[in-house]
Design an enzyme around this catalytic site. Structure first.
Site, PDB file in Angstrom:
ATOM      1  N   ASP A 126       0.825  -1.206   0.000  1.00 11.81           N
ATOM      2  CA  ASP A 126       0.000   0.000   0.000  1.00 11.81           C
ATOM      3  C   ASP A 126       0.861   1.260   0.000  1.00 11.81           C
ATOM      4  OD1 ASP A 126      -2.354   1.445  -0.035  1.00 11.81           O
ATOM      5  OD2 ASP A 126      -2.550   1.492   2.140  1.00 11.81           O
ATOM      6  N   CYS A 181     -19.830 -11.246  -7.907  1.00  8.49           N
ATOM      7  CA  CYS A 181     -20.744 -10.316  -7.246  1.00  8.49           C
ATOM      8  C   CYS A 181     -22.180 -10.491  -7.747  1.00  8.49           C
ATOM      9  CB  CYS A 181     -20.304  -8.866  -7.484  1.00  8.49           C
ATOM     10  SG  CYS A 181     -18.812  -8.394  -6.587  1.00  8.49           S
ATOM     11  N   CYS A 187     -23.077  -3.460  -1.060  1.00  7.82           N
ATOM     12  CA  CYS A 187     -22.018  -2.509  -0.723  1.00  7.82           C
ATOM     13  C   CYS A 187     -22.351  -1.112  -1.229  1.00  7.82           C
ATOM     14  CB  CYS A 187     -20.672  -2.976  -1.289  1.00  7.82           C
ATOM     15  SG  CYS A 187     -20.636  -3.208  -3.087  1.00  7.82           S
ATOM     16  N   CYS A 191     -23.494   2.423   1.477  1.00  4.79           N
ATOM     17  CA  CYS A 191     -22.571   3.549   1.671  1.00  4.79           C
ATOM     18  C   CYS A 191     -23.349   4.797   2.101  1.00  4.79           C
ATOM     19  CB  CYS A 191     -21.791   3.834   0.396  1.00  4.79           C
ATOM     20  SG  CYS A 191     -20.643   5.230   0.562  1.00  4.79           S
ATOM     21  N   CYS A 234     -13.522   3.252   7.631  1.00  6.25           N
ATOM     22  CA  CYS A 234     -14.897   2.756   7.484  1.00  6.25           C
ATOM     23  C   CYS A 234     -14.847   1.321   7.009  1.00  6.25           C
ATOM     24  CB  CYS A 234     -15.654   3.630   6.481  1.00  6.25           C
ATOM     25  SG  CYS A 234     -17.361   3.086   6.179  1.00  6.25           S
ATOM     26  N   CYS A 237     -18.808  -1.032   3.559  1.00  5.61           N
ATOM     27  CA  CYS A 237     -18.996  -1.768   2.309  1.00  5.61           C
ATOM     28  C   CYS A 237     -18.381  -3.164   2.374  1.00  5.61           C
ATOM     29  CB  CYS A 237     -18.454  -0.977   1.109  1.00  5.61           C
ATOM     30  SG  CYS A 237     -16.669  -0.782   1.048  1.00  5.61           S
TER      31      CYS A 237
END
Length: 309
Positions: A126, A181, A187, A191, A234, A237
Site C-alpha cells: 500500500d 458479485c 455494498c 454507503c 470505514c 462496504c
C-alpha cells in the site's frame, strides 16, 4: 524444488494467506485511471497523478522487473460488542500499522526471492505506484468487486495486498476468471455518503476513509452529518458483503489484533492527550497518519455530527 514452489512455501510460512504471480504487462485499466483522476475522484491525493504513468506501466516501477509476486495478508477481527454512544474505528487500524508488520514480512519474502537468483527486488505494501488490486487479480487471487475491493472466494476482502517486484521470470498464474458479485449491490446501497457513482468506481472525496484520514480540515458541510459515528476509516462496504459475512475468519497475527487502547465512548479522549502522549501510544499505528489534530477532529464529528437540516 521449483522456485515458484519455494516462494509460495515461504509466503505461507510467513503468514500470508495466499500468494500468486503476475506478469508486468501494461495495465488494462489505464484509461479508467485517467478518467478517474480527471473527474477529481482522487481529491487532494495529488501523488496519484504523479504515480499514474507507472501505475499504467508497472514494469517501469523497478528497472528490469519482470514479475510481481502478490500476497494477501488477513487482518480481520470481529467487532467488539457495541457500547452505547461508542464511535467506531476501522478493523485494520486497531492494532499495529500494517506498513510495519506486513512490510517486514514482505522484506523477508524478498530475501527468499534474492536467494532464488533475483538481482532486482523491491517490496511494496500500500505504498508507491503499484496497482495492487489489478496485479492481484492478474495473479489469480480474486476478483475486483463493485466496491473496488479485491474479493477472494472462501476468504472475503478483509486483507492487505502486498507486492514484491522482481527481475526473476516466474510462471504467471492465470487471472481470476469470473466476477462473483452477480446482481448484489449491498455494498453500493449501504454507503452512507453515496461514494460509488457507479459499480466499480469510488469517488474518494465522498468516502469516509478519505474524509477521516487523508482529508485535512472539517469534512464538507453536505457530508459531515453522514459520518455515521466513524472516527477513523470505514468498514461498511466490507461488512455488508456476503462473502465477508460468510467466510471472513479472524487473523492469527497478534500485531493486527485490537489493542483496546482507545475509549470509544469518551468524546474528550484525544482532547486531553498531549502530542507526546499521542506519539507514545499511536506512532506505530495507522492513527499516526491523521495525527492528534486529525483524531481530535474525527472524534468531534463522529460524536456530534451537524444537524442535516
Amino acid at each position: 524444488m521449483r522456485v515458484e514452489v519455494r516462494i509460495r512455501a515461504a509466503a505461507e510460512e510467513l503468514g500470508f494467506l495466499a500468494c500468486g504471480f503476475a506478469d508486468l504487462a501494461p495495465s488494462r485499466r489505464g484509461d479508467a485511471l485517467d478518467r478517474w483522476l480527471a473527474n477529481g475522484y482522487g481529491g487532494t491525493m495529488r501523488y496519484l497523478h504523479r504515480q499514474a504513468a507507472k501505475r499504467k506501466r508497472p514494469a517501469d516501477i523497478l528497472p528490469g522487473a519482470r514479475t510481481a509476486v502478490m500476497v494477501l495478508d488477513n487482518y480481520y477481527a470481529p467487532d467488539p460488542d457495541p457500547s452505547a454512544g461508542a464511535v467506531r474505528i476501522a478493523k485494520y487500524a486497531r492494532g499495529q500499522d500494517y506498513h510495519r508488520d506486513c512490510g517486514e514480512r514482505l522484506e523477508r519474502l524478498a530475501a527468499v526471492i534474492r536467494e532464488s537468483g533475483a538481482t532486482a527486488v523491491r517490496a511494496f505494501v500500500d505504498a508507491g505506484p503499484v496497482p495492487e488490486r489489478e496485479l492481484a487479480h492478474r495473479a489469480g487471487l480474486g476478483w475486483i468487486g463493485k466496491n473496488t475491493m479485491l474479493i477472494r472466494p472462501g476468504v472475503g476482502s478483509f486483507f492487505f495486498i502486498g507486492a514484491v517486484l522482481t527481475d526473476l521470470v516466474l510462471t504467471s498464474d492465470p487471472p481470476f476468471p469470473t466476477d462473483h458479485c452477480g446482481t448484489c449491490t449491498r455494498c453500493l446501497d449501504a454507503c452512507p455518503t453515496g461514494a460509488f457513482p457507479e459499480p466499480g468506481v469510488l469517488d474518494a472525496t465522498k468516502c469516509l476513509s478519505y474524509l477521516t484520514i487523508e482529508h485535512r480540515g472539517p469534512p464538507p458541510e453536505q457530508l459531515a452529518p453522514r459520518l455515521a459515528g466513524w472516527a477513523f476509516g470505514c468498514d461498511i462496504c466490507n461488512d455488508v458483503c456476503p462473502w465477508n459475512q460468510r467466510f471472513a475468519a479472524p487473523t492469527t497475527n497478534p500485531a493486527y489484533r485490537d489493542r483496546s487502547a482507545i475509549d470509544l465512548t469518551d468524546p474528550d479522549f484525544f482532547e486531553r492527550m498531549s502530542e507526546a502522549e499521542f506519539q507514545r501510544q499511536f506512532a506505530d499505528t495507522p492513527l499516526e497518519r491523521p495525527g492528534l489534530a486529525g483524531m481530535r477532529r474525527n472524534f468531534r464529528f463522529a460524536f456530534s455530527p451537524p444537524d442535516p437540516t
